[in-house]
Design an enzyme around this catalytic site. Structure first.
Site, PDB file in Angstrom:
ATOM      1  CG  PHE A 167      -5.074  -0.817   0.992  1.00  0.00           C
ATOM      2  CD1 PHE A 167      -6.260  -0.602   1.660  1.00  0.00           C
ATOM      3  CD2 PHE A 167      -3.998  -1.358   1.694  1.00  0.00           C
ATOM      4  CE1 PHE A 167      -6.387  -0.898   2.996  1.00  0.00           C
ATOM      5  CE2 PHE A 167      -4.119  -1.651   3.040  1.00  0.00           C
ATOM      6  CZ  PHE A 167      -5.307  -1.421   3.682  1.00  0.00           C
ATOM      7  CD  GLU A 168      -8.371  -5.183   1.307  1.00  0.00           C
ATOM      8  OE1 GLU A 168      -9.529  -5.586   1.085  1.00  0.00           O
ATOM      9  OE2 GLU A 168      -7.655  -5.611   2.217  1.00  0.00           O
TER      10      GLU A 168
END
Lengths: 449, 620
Positions: free
Chosen positions: B424-425
């Site tokens: 993620f991110e």
């Protein structure tokens, strides 16, 4: 050794005897050994083997061949008749085997086995056993065992029992032409009959070297037995042309026959089409003011069968309509870190030393949007295909569709309709995947001579 | 060396939280555009010493304050958080959430005037070390404040702040960040959610759905990105992305069933759908059409804390696994006596040390006045720490063997939880591309002229280059001024610093060479860029450990000798790795298998299957 030498000598004498030029000079020999039919056919000397120099010197090949060939025909006819007699009711593997059995049991010495094997080889496709390894092995089993084995190096050097060896090679060659891989039994038989390092065993070894290497040489194999159902055949063919794993093949219409109110029989041909998501999105971007074309029929060969397909395509867009979708620098430009930059703003090009791209002359072609196969290539049928396509490609409703159909073969030459008689009998040469039947013909003809 | 010590200890970069909030206020005016270029300068073979030496510090008051904050949080996580239960039930109990809210953990970086704790990035990273001990809570908190409300905090108007921040700070409202869509994973440009202005021009109507939204089911306030029609300066209508503050109370917001995930199971991840949601025009964050910048800034500012969080987990696991290795006996010896087990602990300690160093160095840079652009550094921290954590957790689990694989111990949960960090991110692949290409772009701008001259065959430039090469081959040692009389690195780290310098210079020439070879087509050379990014990450990590260990030894921190050991060990490892990577990057290098790799992949992907024949297959 002695007996072998004697055999060789008698062979020489037979040759001489058969040759008319020498007939007078060696007449006593002729009387001593009245030439049998079989010995005459021996004169059709091997093409591929080199006999001893002495042998070739004494052999008047030129004249002997014509005569001998004639006689040979005659001799073959007798064995042909044998096959015809036995297989009067049915031509099958069982009857073929029975003929071989009959021959084997008739005579302990198996007299005339070479001729019989040649005749049997010729008959094999007729009996539909040309791809049966067991039958080939049975045929090889007709050869007498051990007597043909060379016993010393000189015999091995001088083509021992050339006619038998050549016949053995011929059996293997026919197997090769039909793409039949010899098995261990074949090898055992050949070694028993001809011995190690004989020509048939060498042929066997070569077969075993090359066959496995080429077995999977074709990355797109065509199944040996094509589906009989035209819809399945169309699916297979379209899958081969549109080599895109994403593409979906749709049956727009199943073949059916209806009776109309007037009692006429209306047959609806099958329509099978394929389209990939990429093609769909390209079609969606098509400029509706430019027409698309339905073109065909275009041929596709699957082994000995030719099928025809139709394409929906467009002309290449004119240069002014080509719009490069601009890369939004805010989204894809340098320094974007939600995702990486898709462009780097530099005035440097790739160095020539690292440019491995080829300079290819690109021929601009129009996009093919979809393909189909149908049992009936008329405009009405293809129109139904287009309207079927319209369900997934609504834009087709706005685009003018032109039919550019050639008056080629309209009928699908399905596998069922293709004559698979004697003229294609020797069709597939060697490997399982031979795309060009024409070539196969040439090969088979070459072989038969 | 006393001068050196003074220099190392002198600048106190951190400030009290009041100063921080004032700076956050100032950010809107963008008066100071000093852009920081430590990582980028490495691409030119330069070390911008002033940016990273000495290691950033916080003031004594701040330290005291953070320690006062840390103690209760630690106590809360040790006593009141049942991570096993959260993982099993796939939800965080409301009492736990209440406790977190009471501790103020929902408003760590929100200024005090809006009811938050008003802490700096450095202090946020420190707290992150603790709340990462439960992956679900960490993700919930991060989605709330590292990205969810960051938009309002960083770029919101005064009205937006006063309206939303107080309730967000107390945790009364939870925030979420809605960017990803079904059709656009990492490719945010293909956003389909649309906001259309109503006829009266007072509202936007929001339509579309967002996927994998952390806190999607809990959030009251959401930062939503949507396409809006914007008239650009040529008078043409264009679709641009705009950021909105959307309250669930606006109506038309529905959230789907929470996703059943491998790890971070207690965090709420679901689809959020907007159907004619009426958003007032005042709720636009930043400018209309400027949403992309907003998203970028938010994401860039949130990544650095993963370093300290990962280090926090590893430190905890080292404790747990060391306890086991010290007591468990096999073959009449303790596990801790076996070399292969020791190897694992050394690896974990080193990774934790490097992550920490990188994370706090980056946090310190971000806390400096001005608008430091630390996006590359933050991305590097994220990539390094997420991958390091994954390996370390797995190694810690391995120490316990079969026991570690069971649910009786927390290792398997940490392993599952840590997997998300690679994803993620911004996935690590995308961040690597970002790291490498940003640097390449920077170096390319500066070097273009020189390379062009070289390609033209300018005798002067070529001779200069040849001369430089000759000098390099004769004088092996590189001196970038880190060591020696005016050096910034402590003498006990001299060798490591030399290795670092040598790598930096080699990297500079490698980058130049790559630019010469590929030019702007470098974008398509992903395997090359991956190596460039890896080298840069190693270089930044080396910088961080050198800087931190120098500081520790100079001010005499406890166990500084251990730090020096770790730093030297890491530097020599990284030195070899870098040399290998950069050798691979040279032309016609036999170490480079890229062509084969591509061919293998293409063969497989064409068929979408493993294509080798079975070993038992036969042809005859």
């Amino acid at each position: 050794m002695n007996s072998a030498r004697r055999l060789l000598q008698t062979q020489y004498f037979r040759c001489l005897a058969a040759a008319p030029n020498y007939r007078a000079s060696v007449q006593h020999v002729v009387f001593a050994h009245p030439p049998r039919r079989t010995s005459l056919s021996q004169l059709q000397w091997p093409r591929s083997f080199h006999g001893s120099p002495g042998c070739s010197q004494n052999r008047p090949v030129t004249t002997a061949v014509g005569q001998g060939g004639e006689k040979k025909e005659k001799s073959l006819v007798t064995y042909d008749e044998l096959f015809e007699q036995v297989a009067r009711d049915a031509k099958s593997k069982a009857t073929f085997n029975r003929v071989v059995d009959i021959f084997s049991k008739r005579d302990v010495r198996r007299r005339g086995h070479v001729e019989f094997i040649y005749a049997a080889l010729k008959k094999m496709p007729e009996f539909g056993v040309e791809r049966d390894i067991a039958v080939y092995n049975k045929l090889l089993d007709v050869f007498p065992k051990e007597v043909l084995v060379a016993r010393n190096f000189i015999q091995r050097m001088f083509n021992h029992y050339p006619r038998q060896q050549e016949c053995g090679v011929q059996v293997l060659e026919q197997m090769e032409n039909y793409g039949i891989m010899p098995n261990v039994e074949t090898k055992v038989l050949l070694v028993q009959i001809f011995g190690d390092k004989s020509h048939p065993v060498r042929k066997y070894q070569r077969l075993m070297y090359w066959f496995p290497k080429f077995k999977h040489a074709n990355p797109f194999p065509v199944p040996r037995d094509l589906p009989q159902d035209p819809v399945d055949l169309a699916r297979l063919s379209l899958g081969r042309i549109a080599n895109d794993l994403d593409s979906t093949t749709t049956v727009y219409q199943m073949p059916s026959t209806d009776l109309s109110e007037t009692g006429e029989e209306i047959s609806l041909p099958h329509i099978v089409g394929t389209q990939s998501p990429d093609q769909r999105s390209l079609l969606a971007k098509h400029n509706p003011s430019r027409p698309v074309f339905v073109e065909g029929p275009l041929p596709l060969w699957l082994r000995g069968t030719c099928v025809y397909y139709y394409v929906l395509r467009a002309d290449p867009p004119p240069p002014e309509e080509k719009v490069e979708e601009p890369c939004d620098p805010e989204l894809f430009g340098p320094g974007q870190s939600i995702f990486y930059p898709l462009v780097v703003d530099l005035a440097l090009d790739r160095d020539l030393g690292d440019d491995y791209s080829f300079d290819v002359d690109d021929v601009e072609e129009g996009v093919v949007y979809a393909m189909c196969m149908t049992g009936q290539g008329d405009q009405a049928t293809l129109g139904r295909w287009i309207s079927g396509l319209q369900e997934t490609n609504p834009i087709l409703g706005q685009i003018p569709t032109l039919f550019r159909l050639e008056s080629g073969p309209r009928e699908l030459q399905g596998a069922s309709e293709t004559p698979r008689g004697p003229d294609i009998e020797a069709e597939p040469r060697t490997m399982e995947h031979e795309p060009f039947p024409e070539e196969e013909h040439q090969h088979s003809q070459g072989m038969k001579q | 060396s006393s001068g050196q010590l003074r220099r190392l200890a002198a600048p106190h970069v951190g400030r009290s939280e009041k100063v921080t909030s004032r700076i956050q206020l100032q950010r809107r005016f963008r008066t100071d555009c000093r852009s920081l270029a430590y990582a980028k300068d490495l691409f030119l073979g330069k070390v911008n010493k002033a940016e990273v030496f000495p290691y950033p510090e916080i003031g004594n008051e701040e330290l005291e304050e953070i320690n006062q904050l840390v103690a209760p949080v630690e106590k809360f996580f040790a006593e009141d958080v049942d991570s096993k239960l959260i993982d099993h039930e796939a939800t965080i109990p409301s009492e736990t959430l209440k406790g977190l809210k009471e501790l103020g953990l929902f408003g760590i970086q929100i200024p005090e005037e809006y009811g938050g704790l008003g802490l700096s990035n450095t202090m946020y990273a420190r707290l992150g070390e603790i709340f990462c001990l439960d992956g679900s809570i960490a993700v919930t908190l991060a989605a709330h404040q590292a990205i969810g409300l960051k938009g309002i905090l960083m770029l919101g108007t005064e009205e937006q702040k006063t309206k939303y921040l107080p309730r967000l700070a107390t945790g009364e409202h939870i925030a979420a960040f809605c960017l990803t869509e079904p059709g656009s994973g990492s490719d945010a440009a293909s956003i389909q959610t649309r906001a259309t202005l109503t006829e009266d021009g007072k509202h936007y109507l929001l339509n579309g759905s967002k996927f994998w939204i952390s806190n999607g089911g809990l959030a009251e306030i959401m930062t939503v990105f949507a396409r809006t029609e914007v008239v650009d300066k040529d008078g043409q209508k264009k679709d641009k992305i705009t950021a909105f503050i959307v309250e669930r109370a606006f109506g038309g917001v529905t959230s789907g069933k929470p996703e059943d995930k491998l790890g971070i199971r207690g965090s709420n991840t679901c689809e959020v759908t907007f159907e004619d949601t009426k958003v007032p025009v005042e709720n636009v964050i930043g400018e209309v059409g400027g949403g992309f910048k907003v998203a970028m800034n938010i994401l860039n500012s949130g990544r650095f804390s993963m370093g300290s969080a990962s280090a926090g987990i590893i430190k905890t696991l080292i404790g747990l696994a060391a306890e086991y290795a010290g007591t468990r006996k096999q073959f009449n010896r303790r596990l801790s006596e076996f070399g292969m087990i020791q190897d694992k602990f050394a690896l974990m300690a080193q990774n934790a040390f490097v992550m920490e160093s990188m994370a706090y160095l980056t946090a310190g840079m971000m806390d400096r006045p001005g608008l430091p652009d630390c996006s590359v550094e933050a991305a590097m921290v994220k990539v390094f720490s997420s991958e390091g954590l994954w390996i370390c957790v797995s190694e810690a689990l391995q120490v316990l063997g079969g026991l570690g694989y069971t649910k009786n111990f927390p290792y398997e949960r940490y392993l599952r939880d840590s997997r998300i960090l690679l994803i993620f991110e911004g996935t690590n692949e995308i961040l690597r591309m970002y790291i490498a290409l940003t640097g390449m772009q920077y170096a390319g701008r500066i070097l273009t002229g020189k390379i062009k001259e070289m390609k033209k065959g300018n005798v002067g430039v070529v001779f200069e280059l040849l001369g430089k090469k000759l000098r390099d081959s004769v004088v092996k040692t590189v001196d970038l001024g880190l060591t020696g009389n005016n050096g910034v690195v402590h003498p006990s780290l001299t060798e490591s610093a030399k290795k670092f310098e040598e790598n930096v210079v080699f990297f500079g020439s490698t980058v130049e060479n790559l630019l010469y070879r590929y030019g702007k087509t470098i974008v398509d050379e992903q395997l090359v860029l991956k190596r460039v990014a890896d080298v840069l990450i190693n270089l930044y990590a080396m910088t961080a450990v050198l800087s931190r260990a120098s500081r520790s030894i100079s001010i005499g921190l406890r166990n500084h000798d251990h730090e020096v050991l770790l730093a030297n060990n890491f530097c020599s490892e990284a030195y070899f790795k870098n040399n290998y990577l950069m050798t691979q990057l040279q032309k016609n290098s036999p170490e480079n298998n890229d062509a084969n790799i591509k061919k293998i992949a293409m063969d497989i992907l064409e068929k979408r299957a493993y294509i080798c024949s079975h070993p038992l297959d036969r042809t005859f």
